[in-house]
Design a protein around this motif. Structure first.
Motif, PDB file in Angstrom:
ATOM      1  N   GLY A 239     -19.207  24.393  47.770  1.00  0.00           N
ATOM      2  CA  GLY A 239     -20.274  23.950  46.863  1.00  0.00           C
ATOM      3  C   GLY A 239     -19.707  23.537  45.516  1.00  0.00           C
ATOM      4  O   GLY A 239     -20.069  22.487  44.963  1.00  0.00           O
ATOM      5  N   PHE A 240     -18.771  24.343  44.998  1.00  0.00           N
ATOM      6  CA  PHE A 240     -18.084  24.011  43.736  1.00  0.00           C
ATOM      7  C   PHE A 240     -17.398  22.637  43.867  1.00  0.00           C
ATOM      8  O   PHE A 240     -17.534  21.769  43.005  1.00  0.00           O
ATOM      9  N   THR A 241     -16.708  22.442  44.985  1.00  0.00           N
ATOM     10  CA  THR A 241     -16.000  21.176  45.221  1.00  0.00           C
ATOM     11  C   THR A 241     -16.980  19.998  45.233  1.00  0.00           C
ATOM     12  O   THR A 241     -16.729  18.977  44.584  1.00  0.00           O
ATOM     13  N   LEU A 242     -18.081  20.140  45.954  1.00  0.00           N
ATOM     14  CA  LEU A 242     -19.012  19.007  46.051  1.00  0.00           C
ATOM     15  C   LEU A 242     -19.625  18.666  44.693  1.00  0.00           C
ATOM     16  O   LEU A 242     -19.819  17.490  44.379  1.00  0.00           O
ATOM     17  N   ILE A 243     -19.894  19.685  43.875  1.00  0.00           N
ATOM     18  CA  ILE A 243     -20.458  19.401  42.543  1.00  0.00           C
ATOM     19  C   ILE A 243     -19.434  18.627  41.700  1.00  0.00           C
ATOM     20  O   ILE A 243     -19.738  17.587  41.129  1.00  0.00           O
ATOM     21  N   ILE A 244     -18.197  19.144  41.656  1.00  0.00           N
ATOM     22  CA  ILE A 244     -17.158  18.486  40.849  1.00  0.00           C
ATOM     23  C   ILE A 244     -16.888  17.070  41.370  1.00  0.00           C
ATOM     24  O   ILE A 244     -16.821  16.112  40.593  1.00  0.00           O
ATOM     25  N   TRP A 245     -16.732  16.931  42.674  1.00  0.00           N
ATOM     26  CA  TRP A 245     -16.397  15.614  43.252  1.00  0.00           C
ATOM     27  C   TRP A 245     -17.493  14.589  42.981  1.00  0.00           C
ATOM     28  O   TRP A 245     -17.212  13.421  42.770  1.00  0.00           O
ATOM     29  N   THR A 246     -18.747  15.034  43.001  1.00  0.00           N
ATOM     30  CA  THR A 246     -19.857  14.091  42.821  1.00  0.00           C
ATOM     31  C   THR A 246     -19.880  13.530  41.399  1.00  0.00           C
ATOM     32  O   THR A 246     -20.412  12.441  41.168  1.00  0.00           O
ATOM     33  N   ILE A 247     -19.268  14.253  40.445  1.00  0.00           N
ATOM     34  CA  ILE A 247     -19.247  13.739  39.071  1.00  0.00           C
ATOM     35  C   ILE A 247     -18.265  12.557  38.939  1.00  0.00           C
ATOM     36  O   ILE A 247     -18.474  11.674  38.116  1.00  0.00           O
ATOM     37  N   TYR A 248     -17.228  12.502  39.786  1.00  0.00           N
ATOM     38  CA  TYR A 248     -16.252  11.390  39.685  1.00  0.00           C
ATOM     39  C   TYR A 248     -16.898  10.009  39.798  1.00  0.00           C
ATOM     40  O   TYR A 248     -16.681   9.156  38.930  1.00  0.00           O
ATOM     41  N   PRO A 249     -17.682   9.740  40.883  1.00  0.00           N
ATOM     42  CA  PRO A 249     -18.286   8.394  40.957  1.00  0.00           C
ATOM     43  C   PRO A 249     -19.298   8.132  39.843  1.00  0.00           C
ATOM     44  O   PRO A 249     -19.534   6.971  39.491  1.00  0.00           O
ATOM     45  N   ILE A 250     -19.863   9.205  39.247  1.00  0.00           N
ATOM     46  CA  ILE A 250     -20.796   9.001  38.129  1.00  0.00           C
ATOM     47  C   ILE A 250     -20.015   8.551  36.889  1.00  0.00           C
ATOM     48  O   ILE A 250     -20.359   7.565  36.233  1.00  0.00           O
ATOM     49  N   ILE A 251     -18.917   9.270  36.600  1.00  0.00           N
ATOM     50  CA  ILE A 251     -18.057   8.881  35.465  1.00  0.00           C
ATOM     51  C   ILE A 251     -17.532   7.455  35.689  1.00  0.00           C
ATOM     52  O   ILE A 251     -17.517   6.625  34.782  1.00  0.00           O
ATOM     53  N   TRP A 252     -17.118   7.188  36.912  1.00  0.00           N
ATOM     54  CA  TRP A 252     -16.596   5.843  37.236  1.00  0.00           C
ATOM     55  C   TRP A 252     -17.641   4.782  36.907  1.00  0.00           C
ATOM     56  O   TRP A 252     -17.337   3.756  36.300  1.00  0.00           O
ATOM     57  N   GLY A 253     -18.891   5.030  37.301  1.00  0.00           N
ATOM     58  CA  GLY A 253     -19.961   4.055  37.063  1.00  0.00           C
ATOM     59  C   GLY A 253     -20.187   3.822  35.578  1.00  0.00           C
ATOM     60  O   GLY A 253     -20.382   2.680  35.138  1.00  0.00           O
ATOM     61  N   ILE A 254     -20.124   4.913  34.780  1.00  0.00           N
ATOM     62  CA  ILE A 254     -20.381   4.784  33.343  1.00  0.00           C
ATOM     63  C   ILE A 254     -19.170   4.166  32.630  1.00  0.00           C
ATOM     64  O   ILE A 254     -19.315   3.360  31.719  1.00  0.00           O
TER      65      ILE A 254
END
Ligand code: RET
Length: 281
Positions: free
Chosen positions: A209-224
């Motif tokens: 769960g920790f991994t999925l939360i952290i990993w999901t932030i990468y494509p968000i940062i990438w988009g911004i």
């Protein structure tokens, strides 16, 4: 009318080119890269030390996790010293009310060394997680290949031409590949971890769960940052720095310390790990 006709009039330019714009890191970004380099080196030394008293048969997570921080250290050394950086070129059109539109070239830094790092380290992180859960070899292969597709198509998106299907198309493909990974972990990973019994189910749920939360932030940062450029290059470096420290050294320390005190997390690869693929010795 022949082109050379004296009556022809030179076309009035509708777009006037102006000076190019560069989006580069400053000292703040560069210092952050050096700090993360040091963090990754220290983590690699600590993880190597932790494996010292662990028998080889129980060192698989130690080896995988130490390789992850060593590769990250190499990539951060490259970026901090100015290697592995390219420029994404965009033509920006500026419209004005009373004068003709102007156009300027924008060059933004792309730290492609990150993608080299992720191509190697994210499969290793997924190997840690899928071995922990006890997922079968076929699903491990699917997860890892989907991950490599995600990172490489993300790299293509970073250099893709804007305003065409190229950039968002690659980004969409990368997101689909990411969903394959999420599916593999949430569905097959969780089922396998629960089947392993004992405390592994709960531990996998927590660290997965920790991994999925952290990993999901990468494509968000990438988009911004890379997608819409609403974040400057320094801010992008800092955001990825925080995520990388959580996803690699913090994740790794949590996994290795838990592994040592939870025998159910042991990986059974038959003779492959301890004696080689032929089973000799
Ligand atoms: C990209 C952009 C394209 C869409 C998606 C992405 C996902 C990246 C991820 C990266 C994880 C990196 C880690 C690094 C470890 O330190 C390539 C940003 C979905 C999930 C965990």
């Amino acid at each position: 009318v022949p082109l050379s006709s004296p009556t022809s009039v030179a076309p009035v330019p509708t777009v006037v080119p102006s000076l190019p714009e560069y989006q580069d890191a400053t000292d703040t970004g560069e210092r952050t890269l050096w700090v993360v380099f040091v963090v990754m080196v220290v983590a690699s030394i600590v993880f190597t030390g932790l494996s010292w008293n662990v028998p080889v048969s129980k060192r698989l997570y130690h080896i995988i996790t130490t390789l992850i921080t060593i590769i990250a250290a190499l990539s951060y050394f490259a970026m901090a010293s100015g290697h592995g950086i390219g420029y994404h070129h965009v033509v920006i059109r500026d419209s004005h009310k009373h004068v003709p539109d102007t156009e300027h070239d924008l060059y933004r830094q792309v730290y492609w060394a990150r993608y080299v790092d992720w191509t190697l380290t994210t499969p290793l992180l997924l190997l840690d997680l899928t071995l922990l859960a006890g997922v079968n070899g076929g699903n491990i292969l699917i997860t890892i290949i989907a991950d490599i597709v995600m990172v490489l198509t993300g790299l293509f998106a970073a250099f893709g031409t804007e305003g065409t299907p190229q950039k968002w198309g690659w980004y969409a493909i990368a997101c689909i590949a990411y969903l394959v990974i999420v599916w593999q972990l949430v569905y097959h990973g969780r089922a396998a971890a629960v089947a392993k019994g004992g405390k592994v189910g709960n531990f996998f749920a927590a660290i997965g769960g920790f991994t999925l939360i952290i990993w999901t932030i990468y494509p968000i940062i990438w988009g911004i940052a890379d997608g819409s450029r609403h974040m400057n290059v320094d801010e992008e470096i800092i955001a990825y720095a925080v995520l990388d420290i959580l996803a690699k050294p913090i994740f790794g320390a949590w996994l290795l310390f838990t592994h040592v005190s939870m025998p159910e997390t042991n990986v059974d690869l038959g003779g492959f790990w301890s004696h080689g693929i032929t089973g000799e010795g």
